[in-house]
Design an enzyme around this catalytic site. Sequence first.
Site, mmCIF file in Angstrom:
data_model
loop_
_atom_site.group_PDB
_atom_site.id
_atom_site.type_symbol
_atom_site.label_atom_id
_atom_site.label_comp_id
_atom_site.label_asym_id
_atom_site.label_seq_id
_atom_site.Cartn_x
_atom_site.Cartn_y
_atom_site.Cartn_z
ATOM 1 N N VAL D 117 -0.089 8.266 0.031
ATOM 2 C CA VAL D 117 1.292 8.199 -0.434
ATOM 3 C C VAL D 117 1.690 9.519 -1.097
ATOM 4 C CG1 VAL D 117 2.873 7.060 -2.048
ATOM 5 C CG2 VAL D 117 1.324 5.695 -0.641
ATOM 6 N N CYS D 118 1.110 9.767 -2.252
ATOM 7 C CA CYS D 118 1.558 10.903 -3.064
ATOM 8 C C CYS D 118 1.238 12.232 -2.389
ATOM 9 C CB CYS D 118 0.917 10.812 -4.449
ATOM 10 S SG CYS D 118 1.210 9.203 -5.211
#
Lengths: 208, 208, 208, 208, 208, 208, 208, 208
Positions: D117-118
Site C-alpha cells: 500500500v504505502c
Amino acid sequence: MSTPYVRLDKHAAAVLLVDHQAGLLSLVRDIEPDRFKNNVLALADLARYFELPTILTTSFEDGPNGPLVPELKATFPDAPYIARPGQINAWDNADFVQAVKATGRRQLIIAGVVTEVCVAFPALSALEEGFEVFVVTDASGTFNELTRDSAWQRMAAAGAQLMTWFGVACELHRDWRNDIEGLGTLFSNHIPDYRNLITSYTTLTAGR
Amino acid sequence: MSTPYVRLDKHAAAVLLVDHQAGLLSLVRDIEPDRFKNNVLALADLARYFELPTILTTSFEDGPNGPLVPELKATFPDAPYIARPGQINAWDNADFVQAVKATGRRQLIIAGVVTEVCVAFPALSALEEGFEVFVVTDASGTFNELTRDSAWQRMAAAGAQLMTWFGVACELHRDWRNDIEGLGTLFSNHIPDYRNLITSYTTLTAGR
Amino acid sequence: MSTPYVRLDKHAAAVLLVDHQAGLLSLVRDIEPDRFKNNVLALADLARYFELPTILTTSFEDGPNGPLVPELKATFPDAPYIARPGQINAWDNADFVQAVKATGRRQLIIAGVVTEVCVAFPALSALEEGFEVFVVTDASGTFNELTRDSAWQRMAAAGAQLMTWFGVACELHRDWRNDIEGLGTLFSNHIPDYRNLITSYTTLTAGR
Amino acid sequence: MSTPYVRLDKHAAAVLLVDHQAGLLSLVRDIEPDRFKNNVLALADLARYFELPTILTTSFEDGPNGPLVPELKATFPDAPYIARPGQINAWDNADFVQAVKATGRRQLIIAGVVTEVCVAFPALSALEEGFEVFVVTDASGTFNELTRDSAWQRMAAAGAQLMTWFGVACELHRDWRNDIEGLGTLFSNHIPDYRNLITSYTTLTAGR
Amino acid sequence: MSTPYVRLDKHAAAVLLVDHQAGLLSLVRDIEPDRFKNNVLALADLARYFELPTILTTSFEDGPNGPLVPELKATFPDAPYIARPGQINAWDNADFVQAVKATGRRQLIIAGVVTEVCVAFPALSALEEGFEVFVVTDASGTFNELTRDSAWQRMAAAGAQLMTWFGVACELHRDWRNDIEGLGTLFSNHIPDYRNLITSYTTLTAGR
Amino acid sequence: MSTPYVRLDKHAAAVLLVDHQAGLLSLVRDIEPDRFKNNVLALADLARYFELPTILTTSFEDGPNGPLVPELKATFPDAPYIARPGQINAWDNADFVQAVKATGRRQLIIAGVVTEVCVAFPALSALEEGFEVFVVTDASGTFNELTRDSAWQRMAAAGAQLMTWFGVACELHRDWRNDIEGLGTLFSNHIPDYRNLITSYTTLTAGR
Amino acid sequence: MSTPYVRLDKHAAAVLLVDHQAGLLSLVRDIEPDRFKNNVLALADLARYFELPTILTTSFEDGPNGPLVPELKATFPDAPYIARPGQINAWDNADFVQAVKATGRRQLIIAGVVTEVCVAFPALSALEEGFEVFVVTDASGTFNELTRDSAWQRMAAAGAQLMTWFGVACELHRDWRNDIEGLGTLFSNHIPDYRNLITSYTTLTAGR
Amino acid sequence: MSTPYVRLDKHAAAVLLVDHQAGLLSLVRDIEPDRFKNNVLALADLARYFELPTILTTSFEDGPNGPLVPELKATFPDAPYIARPGQINAWDNADFVQAVKATGRRQLIIAGVVTEVCVAFPALSALEEGFEVFVVTDASGTFNELTRDSAWQRMAAAGAQLMTWFGVACELHRDWRNDIEGLGTLFSNHIPDYRNLITSYTTLTAGR
C-alpha cells in the site's frame, strides 16, 4: 512496461467469489486455515462495505465438493449465485458471464479455491475479453506453494494484477476521511495487530 | 520416567491467563497473528465451557504493555483479575497466588505472553509448590522460535506437561456423549477444517 | 523431575562471555547477523545494568579467530579478560576458573561462539563442579541449526537451563518497581517492537 | 526487454520514506524486527551520506498508526515532512507531490510500511508520471511473505526496479575512491559481518 | 541429571562408520548433499588425524544398497571392515562387536546412514552394554527431518550424547598447542568460512 | 537413563491404528498428504507382513469424523474393529482395552489422527499400565508442527519411544536373511528412492 | 516474448568471475557454505573443461574484502586478472571491459559476490551494450534470500538469462558423445548424488 | 501482455515425458519423493485418460542415469520411445522431433528430470519453433529450489506457461459432465484429500 498501473475504483469494480466450498477447502494447504478463513471473510466484508456488486458461484455443490461456506451465503443474501452444473472454468458458464456483464463493471476482483483452476481460468478468460483483473492472492488457496507459484506466474504473465485484500481495501478507499470509522472497523475485525493498536490507542485517549 | 501421565480433570483444573495485553501481543512472532488470536479465544471459550475457575492477570497495564485484550475481559466478567503493580512473575504477587489457591484446584492450565517469562516463571513456581502444571503452548507466544524452544525445554525439564488447547479440551471432555453439541460447537468455532466437515455433514444429512 | 526450577538471583549470578571474536563470528549461521549482534550487546548491557561480575575470554585472538568484538571490550573495561593461549574449553584454563571462583557466585550465565564448543564445554564442566548453569541461547551462535539443536540437547540433558537474554533480564529484575526506567531503557534499546510501544505510549501521554 | 537498466545517479535521485510509524511497524512480519530496523536506519544514513533530497510522510500519525519513528525525524530535521490528513496513496497528496517535484530529481528511491500500500501505491503513481522508481525492498515491510511477493510482482510488472539498501549505496557511490572511509563507515555501522572484517583487518594491520 | 558430562578422550575413543554406501546415500534427505558429503569426510579425516581406531561396516553391499563410498575405503585401508551378511543392527553381528571390543575403547563415536536404524540400533545396543556413546549427528543422515528428530529423541533418552564432527574434534584436541597446524588444516579443509579466515589472515600477515 | 533401550520383538508386538478416518484426515497439516498416506499404508503393510495382531478403532464414524479409510479396512478384514461410541481416549473403551490385552502382547505400536489426542491419550494410558509403547510418528498426524512437537514431548517424557515406520520394520525384521524379498518388496512399495535403487540394480544385473 | 531463447555456445561464451574474495565470502548467507564453495569450484572447472576464456576480477583485495580465493587463482593461472582499484561495477573499469572484448565472445557467463552488486551491475551494463548475459545463480551469493530475489528480478527484467552451473555445462556440451568421460568426471566431482550413481554403476558392471 | 492466455485443448495437445529415469530421480531434491512420484504418475494417468499422444525419451539409459521408471513404460506400451544416444536437449534428436511433429499437435505438455536441462532445453527449443508449451512444474524435479526457480524464470520469460498436473487435467476436461466418474477417479487416485471427500460423501449418501 508489460502491465501499467491500473487503479481499482469502487465505482468500476465487482467481486467474484469462486468455489469457496466446504469440501474443496480441505484441499487448501498453501496457507494456514485460520489465516485463510480470515482473509476470505475480510474480502467478503470489504465487498459489502464498498457496496461492490458481488457474484457467488460453486462447482458441483451437491457432490463431494460440498456447499458454499455458509458465512459467504449469509453475507450476500441477494447476490447472483450461480451453481454451475459442470463447467470447471466459471467463464464457460453463460449465466455467470451474463451476471458479470450485468454489473456493468470493468474491473474484476477475483478469489477462489483452488487458485490454479477456479481462479486462474476465469481470470485468464476475463483478461482475454478485455476486463481488468485483480487477483486477491491471500483469499485464494490451493494444494501447495509450488502450485500457487506456478499459477501466479501464469496469471501475472497474462496481465493480471496480484493484490491482497488489504491492498484492495486501501486502493478502493483512497482517503481515510471518506469514512474513518468504517475502514477502521474493517481492519480491526480482520487484522489482530491493528485491533491491538486501536485497543491501546482508545484506552490511552479515553479520558481526554 | 521423568514425567508420568497426569490426566486433566475438569473438577481439578483451573486456568491462568497471564498478560495477554494489547501492547505485549505486538511482541509475539513465533506464531501467526490470526492463528494466535484464535487459539487464545479458543482456550477462553473452553475454560468457560468446562466452567473452570479462571484467573486473569496483567502486568503494568497502564503503561506501554497496554490493556488486557477486551475479549478476555468480556468472556470472564466475574473472574479474579489481578493487575500486578510490578511483579514480573505472577507467582510473586500474593493476591494472585491466593486467588489460585482459593480455587481449590491442583491442576493449573497456564497460557500467556511472553512464553519464557509470563508463562514460564509462574509455571516453574507452581511446579515447585507441587501443583500439576499444563502449559497451553499454542495460546502462549513470544519473540521467535528459538526463544520458544528454549522456554519449552526449561519448563518440560522441570515437569510441566506441554499441551495445546485442542488436547486440553479433549482430555477434559473425555467422552463425546457428555455433550456432543457443546464440544462440536467449540470445535466448529475455532477449527476451520472441522467447521467444514460439519457443514458438509449437516448438508448431506439434512434431508434424512 | 530432572531439572528443578533454579531461579536466577542478581546477587548470586556472574556472566561468562566466551570467544565472541571478529573472525569466529563469521562462522555463525544459525541466527541472522543483525539479530545476533543485538542479542550479544543486549546481554552485555544487562550484565552491566545488574552489575553482575562478568568475565571475558578469547581463544587465539592473534590468529584467524580474530580479536574480541570491540563493543564488548568497551562495555567491560575492567572485567577479567583471559586470552587463552590454547585451551579450547575455557574451563581447562586455570586463570579462567580462578576468575570465575573469585566472583563468589554460584550461578553462571554463559554465552559464546560457537555453541557446541565454546559454550557447551565450559557449561558442562561447570555443571560437573556443582555450579548452576544458565545458557543464553540467543547470544550464542554456531554453524547451523542441526549443530545447535545437538548442542542444546547435550547441555540440557546434563542439567543446564536454557534461557534467552530477555528471560534472564526479567528473572534477575523480578519487579518492575525496582527500576522502571532502567529496565524500560534496556528493553527499548534492544527490542524494536518494545521501543515502538514506548514511542506510541509516550507520544499519546505526553500532553497529560 | 521490459525494463532496461536504469542506473542510480546521486545527482538525480531523491528518497521517499513513507509511513515508518511506531504503530504501523507492529504490522510488519515479513522481515525480522532487528534486521528491519537496521535496514531502515541504513537507508536513512545513506540518504544523508549521499546528500540526497529526502521526503518524510506519515499517515494519520495522531491515531493508532502512531508517530514517525524518532530516529528518522532526528536524521532529517530539515526534510519536508508531510503528515497526510487522510490520503492513503501519498501521491494523492498535493503537498507530497509538490515536494517530490521541487527536488528536481527524476529518480525516486522509495521505502515504507506496508509494502503493498504505502510503497506500491506511490511507486505505481510515480511510474505513471514518468519517474524512474527504485523500491528498497529490505527497508519496506508488510504482513507476511505472500503479501510481499504479490506487491513486488505488481510493482516490477509496472517497471519498478527492485533493489536493497546495500545495492542502492553501491550504485550511488560507483567508486570506492570517492570516499573509502565514508562508505566503509556506513557499511560497518549496518553490516555486522562487514564490521567484523574491518575489525580483523584493522587489528592485523595496526602495527604496520 | 539424566546424562552427566562424559568427555571424549582420544585415548579412550573409537569410531564406527555404519553403512555409508553409495545406494543408501540416495535416501538421505534431511541434510543437503554437499554438506553431508563434507561432514562424513571431515569425520573420517579427524578419525585418522587423532589416530582413533576406526571400524567400517556395510549392509548387503552386493545388492541395491551399493558399495561403501570409495573415499572411506581409501582413508582407512587397514581398518576392520565388516560386510554384514544380513544383520540390520551392526551390533547383532558378532564380528563387528568383537572388532569394537578389540579396540579396548569404551567411548564409541558413531555415524551412519540411515540415522534411525543403522546409527540408532547399534548406539542403543552399545549403551545397553555400558559403552559411552557419542552420535555424530551431522555425519548421519536419513529420509527427512521428522524421522531424524524421532531418532535423536530416542537415542538421547537412552543416554547417548549428540555431537557434531566439529565438537568431536575440539573435545578430542583439548588444546590448540597440541598441534596448531594439524587442527587448522583439518578445519580449513572442511569449513569454508574457516578457510577464508585463514586465507585472509595468512595474506595480511605474510609480509610481517 | 530415563528410557532404556527396549527393542521391538515381532512375537511381542501389536499394532493399534486409531482414528484414521476420512474426515479427521482433513485436519492433518503437519505432514504433506502424499507422504502421510504412504506412511499409513506402509505401517499397515508391515503389520500384515510381520503378522502382528492389529486393532482398528474409530471415533464417531457416523458423524463428521467420517468412516475409516477403506484401505485399512481392506488390509485387516478380520482385525478387531472397535467403533467407539464416544470415548475420546480409546483406552477408556473397555472393548478396546480387552482387545489389546487379548493379543497377549506387551509391546504396543501406536499411530493415529490426531497425534496429541488419539495417539497420545492411549499411549500415555498404556504406559501407565506398564506396556512398552512405540509411537509411529510419521504415521500419525495433527494440526501443525507446534502441536506435534508438544505432543511428542509429552509422550517422550512419559517413556514412549518415538520411531518411524521404517525403523519399526527394521527393528522387527532384524536380519535381511529372514526374508530378503519380502522386506525388499515392502520397501520398494513405500520408498520411491529405494524402488529406484532396486530398478537400477535389477536392470544392471539382469543379464548376469 | 520478452526474452527469447538464446542458447549457450562454447565457441561464443566467456566466463566472468567477479569478487569471489575471502573476506566478502563471509557476507554470503543465502546459500549454505559447503554448497556454495562446491558451486563456485564447479563453475571454474567447467570453464576450464570447455576452454572458455575466463576473466578474474577483485575489488580492493588489499583491504578487508580480502584476497581472491586461492583455488580460483590456481585454476586460471594465465587468465586476465583485474584487481580493480576502486570501481564497484567491474564494467566501469576500462581494463576489465577491454579484457572482455578481447575475448571476442558475445555470450557472458557471470557469477560473483555479492549478487545484487558485483554480479548485477556488470550484468546490466553488459546487456546494455548488447551482450547476451547468463547469470550463474548458484555460484553467486549475497546477504539473504530477500536480497537475492530482488537482484534476480532486476536482472531478469532487463533480459538476463538465469541459469545454474549444471545447466550451463549441459547447454555447452550439447551431446554426451562429445566426451562422455570428461563430462562424467565434472559431474562426479561436484554432484555427490551423481558420484554415487557412478560408483554403484561401475561396481555392478565391473565384472562384465 | 507478454504471454496471452493459451488454453489447453485435448484435441491439440501432446505429452512429452523426458528422462524420468531411476538413476536421475535420485538427483531430485526440490520436491519430496512421495509427492513427486505421485505427480509423475498422475500426469501419466491423465495423458492416458485424455488419450493424448505421448512420447517417452531417455538419456543414456544403459549408464548411471538408469532405466526409465517401469510404471511409465507400462502405462504407455505403444508410445514412441526414443532412447537418445547422447543428445542432452531432446530437441536435438531428430527422431524425437519427428515423433513430436508426427502427432500433429501444436500444444506440448512437458515434464521431466532435471527441470533446468531435460525440461527447459526442449521447452525453449519448441517455443522457438512456434509450439505452445505448457510445463508441468510439479511433475518435473531438480537439485534444489534455487535451481528450480532459475529454470522457471528462464522458461516463463521465453513464453512457456507454467502449470501443474491438476490444472492441466481441469483445463483439458473443461466440464465435469463430460465424464464425472472418470475425472473423479483420476483425482481420487492421486489426491488423498479428494479421496477422503469422496469416501465421506459416498458413505453418507450410500443409503439414499
